[in-house]
Design a protein around this motif. Structure first.
Motif, PDB file in Angstrom:
ATOM      1  N   HIS A 250       0.838  -1.193   0.000  1.00  0.00           N
ATOM      2  CA  HIS A 250       0.000   0.000   0.000  1.00  0.00           C
ATOM      3  C   HIS A 250       0.875   1.246   0.000  1.00  0.00           C
ATOM      4  O   HIS A 250       0.635   2.193   0.734  1.00  0.00           O
ATOM      5  N   ASP A 251       1.896   1.218  -0.866  1.00  0.00           N
ATOM      6  CA  ASP A 251       2.838   2.327  -0.950  1.00  0.00           C
ATOM      7  C   ASP A 251       2.283   3.545  -1.675  1.00  0.00           C
ATOM      8  O   ASP A 251       2.803   4.641  -1.530  1.00  0.00           O
ATOM      9  N   ASN A 252       1.249   3.344  -2.473  1.00  0.00           N
ATOM     10  CA  ASN A 252       0.613   4.484  -3.127  1.00  0.00           C
ATOM     11  C   ASN A 252      -0.894   4.302  -3.070  1.00  0.00           C
ATOM     12  O   ASN A 252      -1.386   3.241  -2.671  1.00  0.00           O
ATOM     13  N   THR A 253      -1.636   5.317  -3.464  1.00  0.00           N
ATOM     14  CA  THR A 253      -3.091   5.305  -3.332  1.00  0.00           C
ATOM     15  C   THR A 253      -3.739   4.165  -4.100  1.00  0.00           C
ATOM     16  O   THR A 253      -4.621   3.480  -3.564  1.00  0.00           O
ATOM     17  N   ALA A 254      -3.308   3.915  -5.323  1.00  0.00           N
ATOM     18  CA  ALA A 254      -3.912   2.846  -6.130  1.00  0.00           C
ATOM     19  C   ALA A 254      -3.677   1.480  -5.490  1.00  0.00           C
ATOM     20  O   ALA A 254      -4.598   0.660  -5.404  1.00  0.00           O
ATOM     21  N   GLU A 255      -2.443   1.222  -5.038  1.00  0.00           N
ATOM     22  CA  GLU A 255      -2.137  -0.047  -4.363  1.00  0.00           C
ATOM     23  C   GLU A 255      -2.947  -0.183  -3.074  1.00  0.00           C
ATOM     24  O   GLU A 255      -3.470  -1.255  -2.781  1.00  0.00           O
ATOM     25  N   ALA A 256      -3.024   0.890  -2.315  1.00  0.00           N
ATOM     26  CA  ALA A 256      -3.754   0.860  -1.043  1.00  0.00           C
ATOM     27  C   ALA A 256      -5.225   0.548  -1.279  1.00  0.00           C
ATOM     28  O   ALA A 256      -5.811  -0.284  -0.579  1.00  0.00           O
ATOM     29  N   GLU A 257      -5.825   1.189  -2.271  1.00  0.00           N
ATOM     30  CA  GLU A 257      -7.241   0.958  -2.549  1.00  0.00           C
ATOM     31  C   GLU A 257      -7.489  -0.482  -2.987  1.00  0.00           C
ATOM     32  O   GLU A 257      -8.456  -1.105  -2.558  1.00  0.00           O
ATOM     33  N   ALA A 258      -6.611  -1.021  -3.824  1.00  0.00           N
ATOM     34  CA  ALA A 258      -6.768  -2.402  -4.290  1.00  0.00           C
ATOM     35  C   ALA A 258      -6.610  -3.387  -3.130  1.00  0.00           C
ATOM     36  O   ALA A 258      -7.398  -4.330  -2.990  1.00  0.00           O
ATOM     37  N   MET A 259      -5.609  -3.154  -2.303  1.00  0.00           N
ATOM     38  CA  MET A 259      -5.375  -4.052  -1.165  1.00  0.00           C
ATOM     39  C   MET A 259      -6.532  -3.974  -0.167  1.00  0.00           C
ATOM     40  O   MET A 259      -7.002  -4.993   0.328  1.00  0.00           O
ATOM     41  N   GLU A 260      -6.996  -2.776   0.122  1.00  0.00           N
ATOM     42  CA  GLU A 260      -8.106  -2.599   1.059  1.00  0.00           C
ATOM     43  C   GLU A 260      -9.374  -3.277   0.542  1.00  0.00           C
ATOM     44  O   GLU A 260     -10.110  -3.885   1.315  1.00  0.00           O
ATOM     45  N   GLN A 261      -9.639  -3.178  -0.755  1.00  0.00           N
ATOM     46  CA  GLN A 261     -10.825  -3.831  -1.315  1.00  0.00           C
ATOM     47  C   GLN A 261     -10.728  -5.347  -1.178  1.00  0.00           C
ATOM     48  O   GLN A 261     -11.699  -6.009  -0.826  1.00  0.00           O
ATOM     49  N   LEU A 262      -9.550  -5.899  -1.449  1.00  0.00           N
ATOM     50  CA  LEU A 262      -9.354  -7.332  -1.293  1.00  0.00           C
ATOM     51  C   LEU A 262      -9.534  -7.740   0.169  1.00  0.00           C
ATOM     52  O   LEU A 262     -10.179  -8.754   0.465  1.00  0.00           O
ATOM     53  N   GLU A 263      -9.012  -6.946   1.095  1.00  0.00           N
ATOM     54  CA  GLU A 263      -9.205  -7.229   2.517  1.00  0.00           C
ATOM     55  C   GLU A 263     -10.691  -7.236   2.877  1.00  0.00           C
ATOM     56  O   GLU A 263     -11.161  -8.125   3.592  1.00  0.00           O
ATOM     57  N   ARG A 264     -11.434  -6.249   2.381  1.00  0.00           N
ATOM     58  CA  ARG A 264     -12.875  -6.182   2.644  1.00  0.00           C
ATOM     59  C   ARG A 264     -13.573  -7.462   2.174  1.00  0.00           C
ATOM     60  O   ARG A 264     -14.421  -7.999   2.879  1.00  0.00           O
ATOM     61  N   GLU A 265     -13.234  -7.918   0.965  1.00  0.00           N
ATOM     62  CA  GLU A 265     -13.861  -9.111   0.404  1.00  0.00           C
ATOM     63  C   GLU A 265     -13.535 -10.353   1.231  1.00  0.00           C
ATOM     64  O   GLU A 265     -14.427 -11.157   1.516  1.00  0.00           O
ATOM     65  N   ILE A 266     -12.284 -10.524   1.586  1.00  0.00           N
ATOM     66  CA  ILE A 266     -11.875 -11.681   2.394  1.00  0.00           C
ATOM     67  C   ILE A 266     -12.567 -11.642   3.747  1.00  0.00           C
ATOM     68  O   ILE A 266     -13.122 -12.645   4.209  1.00  0.00           O
ATOM     69  N   LEU A 267     -12.544 -10.491   4.389  1.00  0.00           N
ATOM     70  CA  LEU A 267     -13.145 -10.366   5.719  1.00  0.00           C
ATOM     71  C   LEU A 267     -14.661 -10.560   5.665  1.00  0.00           C
ATOM     72  O   LEU A 267     -15.238 -11.174   6.573  1.00  0.00           O
ATOM     73  N   ALA A 268     -15.303 -10.072   4.627  1.00  0.00           N
ATOM     74  CA  ALA A 268     -16.748 -10.284   4.495  1.00  0.00           C
ATOM     75  C   ALA A 268     -17.054 -11.776   4.433  1.00  0.00           C
ATOM     76  O   ALA A 268     -18.031 -12.247   5.032  1.00  0.00           O
ATOM     77  N   GLY A 269     -16.215 -12.529   3.735  1.00  0.00           N
ATOM     78  CA  GLY A 269     -16.377 -13.977   3.675  1.00  0.00           C
ATOM     79  C   GLY A 269     -16.212 -14.652   5.023  1.00  0.00           C
ATOM     80  O   GLY A 269     -16.703 -15.761   5.240  1.00  0.00           O
ATOM     81  N   LEU A 270     -15.544 -13.980   5.938  1.00  0.00           N
ATOM     82  CA  LEU A 270     -15.358 -14.486   7.305  1.00  0.00           C
ATOM     83  C   LEU A 270     -16.408 -13.927   8.274  1.00  0.00           C
ATOM     84  O   LEU A 270     -16.367 -14.209   9.462  1.00  0.00           O
ATOM     85  N   GLY A 271     -17.312 -13.098   7.740  1.00  0.00           N
ATOM     86  CA  GLY A 271     -18.328 -12.492   8.593  1.00  0.00           C
ATOM     87  C   GLY A 271     -17.834 -11.292   9.378  1.00  0.00           C
ATOM     88  O   GLY A 271     -18.430 -10.898  10.373  1.00  0.00           O
ATOM     89  N   VAL A 272     -16.740 -10.686   8.913  1.00  0.00           N
ATOM     90  CA  VAL A 272     -16.166  -9.515   9.584  1.00  0.00           C
ATOM     91  C   VAL A 272     -16.474  -8.294   8.735  1.00  0.00           C
ATOM     92  O   VAL A 272     -16.265  -8.290   7.518  1.00  0.00           O
ATOM     93  N   GLY A 273     -16.946  -7.244   9.393  1.00  0.00           N
ATOM     94  CA  GLY A 273     -17.315  -6.021   8.681  1.00  0.00           C
ATOM     95  C   GLY A 273     -16.118  -5.273   8.118  1.00  0.00           C
ATOM     96  O   GLY A 273     -14.957  -5.603   8.387  1.00  0.00           O
ATOM     97  N   ASP A 274     -16.419  -4.247   7.339  1.00  0.00           N
ATOM     98  CA  ASP A 274     -15.410  -3.418   6.679  1.00  0.00           C
ATOM     99  C   ASP A 274     -14.509  -2.743   7.714  1.00  0.00           C
ATOM    100  O   ASP A 274     -14.955  -1.909   8.494  1.00  0.00           O
ATOM    101  N   PRO A 275     -13.217  -3.094   7.736  1.00  0.00           N
ATOM    102  CA  PRO A 275     -12.322  -2.525   8.735  1.00  0.00           C
ATOM    103  C   PRO A 275     -11.993  -1.058   8.456  1.00  0.00           C
ATOM    104  O   PRO A 275     -11.463  -0.365   9.329  1.00  0.00           O
ATOM    105  N   TYR A 276     -12.310  -0.584   7.261  1.00  0.00           N
ATOM    106  CA  TYR A 276     -12.000   0.785   6.887  1.00  0.00           C
ATOM    107  C   TYR A 276     -13.216   1.706   6.944  1.00  0.00           C
ATOM    108  O   TYR A 276     -13.117   2.888   6.603  1.00  0.00           O
ATOM    109  N   ALA A 277     -14.356   1.180   7.342  1.00  0.00           N
ATOM    110  CA  ALA A 277     -15.566   1.993   7.417  1.00  0.00           C
ATOM    111  C   ALA A 277     -15.338   3.172   8.343  1.00  0.00           C
ATOM    112  O   ALA A 277     -14.805   3.036   9.441  1.00  0.00           O
ATOM    113  N   GLY A 278     -15.702   4.326   7.874  1.00  0.00           N
ATOM    114  CA  GLY A 278     -15.568   5.513   8.704  1.00  0.00           C
ATOM    115  C   GLY A 278     -14.222   6.200   8.624  1.00  0.00           C
ATOM    116  O   GLY A 278     -14.051   7.287   9.165  1.00  0.00           O
TER     117      GLY A 278
END
Length: 162
Positions: free
Chosen positions: A131-159
């Motif tokens: 997540h060294d730049n904005t594009a990388e950070a956004e892509a990584m965060e979106q992937l994290e959201r998807e993985i966590l949603a599959g585990l029943g964990v909410g968006d860690p970046y909400a807010g």
């Protein structure tokens, strides 16, 4: 994308009090979710540490004199292996229990949700995500959201405001 089940070996070590820290099986499940569809075989170690060790590691490896929530140490291939040969060794994660607990409380998250997020985040770093730049950070965060949603964990970046 790799299909089929992940053969995963995860060694979890506790170098601090275990109160509030998830069980090894839980860390394995989170790591497996981060790896699913991305890698077929992986060995990794997760070490849960206290503030002193977390600070010492962060100072030594990153030059930052404070304990941080998660450190990722990707494995490097030993010299002498033929090009293209890959070992299942993925690397090591270090999670600093007091920092994780403090952040979860400050961010209004459950402790388990924050540990899940940081485990997924760290495993993605071991796979080469950054997540060294904005594009990388956004892509990584979106992937994290998807993985966590599959585990029943909410968006860690909400807010969060970027």
């Amino acid at each position: 994308m790799t299909r089929g089940p992940v053969h995963l070996e995860v060694a979890v070590g506790y170098a601090t009090a275990r109160k509030g820290v998830p069980a090894a099986a839980t860390f394995r499940r989170w790591a497996g979710a981060a790896l699913a569809g991305r890698i077929r075989e992986a060995d990794l170690a997760i070490r849960i540490v206290g503030e002193d060790e977390g600070r010492a590691l962060n100072r030594h490896y990153r030059g930052k004199d404070y304990a941080t929530n998660v450190l990722s140490f990707p494995a490097e291939l030993p010299e002498g292996l033929p090009e293209g040969v890959r070992l299942p060794l993925l690397g090591d994660l270090v999670l600093c229990a007091p920092v994780v607990a403090r952040e979860a409380a400050e961010q209004g998250k459950t402790l388990n949700a924050h540990y899940a997020h940081l485990t997924v985040h760290g495993v993605l770093h071991l796979l080469g995500w950054d997540h060294d730049n904005t594009a990388e950070a956004e892509a990584m965060e979106q992937l994290e959201r998807e993985i966590l949603a599959g585990l029943g964990v909410g968006d860690p970046y909400a807010g969060e405001v970027r």
